[in-house]
Design an enzyme around this catalytic site. Sequence first.
Site, PDB file in Angstrom:
ATOM      1  N   TYR A 157      25.529 -49.033 -24.113  1.00  0.00           N
ATOM      2  CA  TYR A 157      25.556 -50.466 -24.379  1.00  0.00           C
ATOM      3  C   TYR A 157      24.458 -50.846 -25.370  1.00  0.00           C
ATOM      4  CZ  TYR A 157      25.647 -55.496 -23.250  1.00  0.00           C
ATOM      5  OH  TYR A 157      25.733 -56.862 -23.315  1.00  0.00           O
ATOM      6  N   LYS A 161      25.211 -52.608 -28.969  1.00  0.00           N
ATOM      7  CA  LYS A 161      24.662 -53.930 -29.282  1.00  0.00           C
ATOM      8  C   LYS A 161      23.688 -53.858 -30.466  1.00  0.00           C
ATOM      9  CE  LYS A 161      26.756 -56.703 -26.449  1.00  0.00           C
ATOM     10  NZ  LYS A 161      27.677 -57.736 -26.974  1.00  0.00           N
TER      11      LYS A 161
END
Length: 261
Positions: A157, A161
């Site tokens: 993640y 991001k």
Amino acid sequence: MSCPSTDPSTSAGRPVAVVTGAAGSIGSRLVERFGEAGYDVVGLDLAGAVEAVGDAAARARMLACDITDVASVRQATDAVLARHGRIDVLVNNAGISAIGAFTDHDVAVHRRVMEVDYLAVVACTQAMLPALREAHGRVVLIGSVTGFAPVLGRPAYVAAKHAATGLFEALRPELAPDVGVTVVHPTFVTGGMGEAADRAAGTARATTGAEITPDDVARAVVAGVTRGRDRVLVGRTARLAWVISRHAPGLYVRMMKRRLR
């Protein structure tokens, strides 16, 4: 830098906002808050998620779209333009995480997170960019603290991001002055989010600081768009992380490791 106006009071007709991941906790609040701010809102989500929305009025504002499929994104874009004739704001909100250590997840999990959190953002933004340019609108990324700083327990993640945040920082000068770019960095949100894989045994979602609500994020996004903000930090933890990670990165890492372990 001057920004295109996306204030409904100064636009000809009702402006149109498109929100991805609209059936989720943050997405549903974004749809509601943009509607309250005077926008016609179209929410995009997977067909099953759209069908599961209990409120008929909310469901009527949604289109089924797999944002990881370029053809589906293009069809949804055409449908929005056929219905409304314009797109003033695109909010790239949809996202998934993967909780665990780096060795807990194989390449397929990393690929899936990147598909949803980065490549789908590319697909949606490219498809809707001509309409956004015509409207002198704004494109928004719902990022995260993980988009600018390391956070333990979710490396796939964090990577996705960081990639999406880097893309939008590069797009801001490229698209100016025709399209404004806003990156929103919330801290930990109550309820968490969907995950690309089952967690390893004994693995929990760790957080630090006070969690914020999906509505806190939605309100901050609408305010940021209305004010033409380049960056919006949502929550005290996000604001502290932004300052400390830039001015004392070693201190940030020590604090993060202590609190998340």
